[in-house]
Design a protein around this motif. Sequence first.
Motif, short mmCIF file in Angstrom:
data_model
loop_
_atom_site.label_atom_id
_atom_site.label_comp_id
_atom_site.label_asym_id
_atom_site.label_seq_id
_atom_site.Cartn_x
_atom_site.Cartn_y
_atom_site.Cartn_z
N ARG A 1 -2.43 -3.31 -7.64
CA ARG A 1 -2.69 -1.91 -7.94
C ARG A 1 -3.14 -1.78 -9.39
O ARG A 1 -2.79 -2.60 -10.23
CB ARG A 1 -1.44 -1.08 -7.69
N GLU A 2 -3.88 -0.78 -9.70
CA GLU A 2 -4.40 -0.60 -11.06
C GLU A 2 -3.33 -0.21 -12.05
O GLU A 2 -3.51 -0.35 -13.24
CB GLU A 2 -5.54 0.42 -11.08
N TYR A 3 -2.23 0.32 -11.59
CA TYR A 3 -1.13 0.63 -12.50
C TYR A 3 0.18 0.40 -11.77
O TYR A 3 0.27 0.52 -10.56
CB TYR A 3 -1.22 2.08 -13.00
N GLY B 1 3.10 2.89 -5.87
CA GLY B 1 3.53 3.06 -4.50
C GLY B 1 4.94 2.53 -4.33
O GLY B 1 5.52 1.97 -5.26
N LEU B 2 5.49 2.68 -3.14
CA LEU B 2 6.85 2.24 -2.91
C LEU B 2 6.95 0.74 -2.71
O LEU B 2 7.99 0.16 -2.97
CB LEU B 2 7.40 2.96 -1.66
N PHE B 3 5.88 0.11 -2.23
CA PHE B 3 5.94 -1.31 -1.92
C PHE B 3 5.06 -2.09 -2.88
O PHE B 3 3.96 -1.66 -3.23
CB PHE B 3 5.46 -1.56 -0.49
N PRO B 4 5.50 -3.26 -3.30
CA PRO B 4 4.65 -4.10 -4.15
C PRO B 4 3.48 -4.64 -3.34
O PRO B 4 3.54 -4.73 -2.13
CB PRO B 4 5.59 -5.22 -4.59
N ASP B 5 2.44 -4.98 -4.03
CA ASP B 5 1.23 -5.53 -3.40
C ASP B 5 0.82 -6.78 -4.18
O ASP B 5 -0.25 -6.84 -4.75
CB ASP B 5 0.13 -4.47 -3.43
N GLU B 6 1.74 -7.73 -4.26
CA GLU B 6 1.51 -8.93 -5.04
C GLU B 6 0.44 -9.80 -4.38
O GLU B 6 0.49 -10.04 -3.18
CB GLU B 6 2.79 -9.75 -5.18
N VAL B 7 -0.52 -10.26 -5.18
CA VAL B 7 -1.60 -11.10 -4.68
C VAL B 7 -1.95 -12.16 -5.71
O VAL B 7 -1.52 -12.10 -6.86
CB VAL B 7 -2.87 -10.28 -4.33
N HIS C 1 -3.30 -12.01 3.22
CA HIS C 1 -3.15 -11.08 4.34
C HIS C 1 -3.35 -9.67 3.80
O HIS C 1 -3.12 -9.40 2.64
CB HIS C 1 -1.75 -11.18 4.97
N GLU C 2 -3.73 -8.76 4.65
CA GLU C 2 -3.92 -7.38 4.23
C GLU C 2 -2.59 -6.62 4.12
O GLU C 2 -2.50 -5.62 3.44
CB GLU C 2 -4.85 -6.64 5.20
N ALA C 3 -1.57 -7.12 4.79
CA ALA C 3 -0.28 -6.45 4.76
C ALA C 3 0.39 -6.66 3.41
O ALA C 3 0.18 -7.67 2.74
CB ALA C 3 0.61 -6.98 5.87
N PHE C 4 1.24 -5.73 3.01
CA PHE C 4 1.90 -5.81 1.72
C PHE C 4 3.09 -6.75 1.72
O PHE C 4 3.69 -6.98 0.70
CB PHE C 4 2.32 -4.42 1.23
N ASN C 5 3.48 -7.28 2.86
CA ASN C 5 4.66 -8.14 2.92
C ASN C 5 4.34 -9.61 2.71
O ASN C 5 5.04 -10.47 3.17
CB ASN C 5 5.46 -7.93 4.20
N ASP C 6 3.27 -9.90 2.00
CA ASP C 6 2.92 -11.27 1.64
C ASP C 6 3.84 -11.79 0.53
O ASP C 6 4.42 -12.83 0.63
CB ASP C 6 1.47 -11.28 1.15
N LEU C 7 3.94 -11.06 -0.56
CA LEU C 7 4.89 -11.25 -1.65
C LEU C 7 4.96 -12.66 -2.27
O LEU C 7 6.02 -13.28 -2.30
CB LEU C 7 6.28 -10.81 -1.21
#
Length: 166
Positions: free
Chosen positions: A64-66, A70-76, A91-97
Motif C-alpha cells: 500500500r502507498e501508506y 486497511g485492516l489487513f496487511p498486504d506484504e509482498v 498471490h492476489e490474496a492478502f494472506n500471503d504474508l
Amino acid sequence: DNLIYCMQILNGKIYILSKGIETARVGIEINGNHWKELFVSGGCFPTDMALGSTGSIFYIEDSREYCGGGLFPDEVLFEFVNGQKTIHREHEAFNDLPYILSTDKRDYVWVAKFSSDLYEILTVFDGENWHEAPKKFPDDFINCIEVDDENNVWIGTNNGIYVLNQ
C-alpha cells in the motif's frame, strides 16, 4: 529518525532500508563516503532485505502507498534494480504474508511466510515464477534463511535446522 530496518553489504557497498521523512521508507547505498538515495517507498515497515549478485535489491514491505491503509496487511516482495521498483506478488490474496527472505547463488529469492491454510510457508521466486515447497515440507516457523558457498539453503526453524541441497 535514524531508524534502520535492514542492512546488507555487497562488493564493499552498504545497502540500508531506513525511515525517511515522515512515513516514507528509503533505500540507501553507501559507497565509501558517498551516500545515495536509491528509492522512496510509502508502505509500512520493511521486514527483510536481500541483495542479488547483479545489483537487485529485494525487500518485503506492505504494497500500500501508506501504512494504515486497511485492516489487513498486504506484504509482498519488491525488487529494485536499475532505478526501477517492481512488485513480485505471488498471490492476489492478502494472506500471503512473507516476512523474511534470502537470495541464493542463482539469484533465486527464498521467502518464508506466516503459516496459512491456503499456502505453504516456504516459496522461491526464480526471477519469473513462484514455486511452493512440497506439501510434505514441515510447517515449522522459519526464523532465518541463509545460503552457503555451495548454494545450500539453510533454514532455521523453531524445531531445528533444515538444509536444502541444490
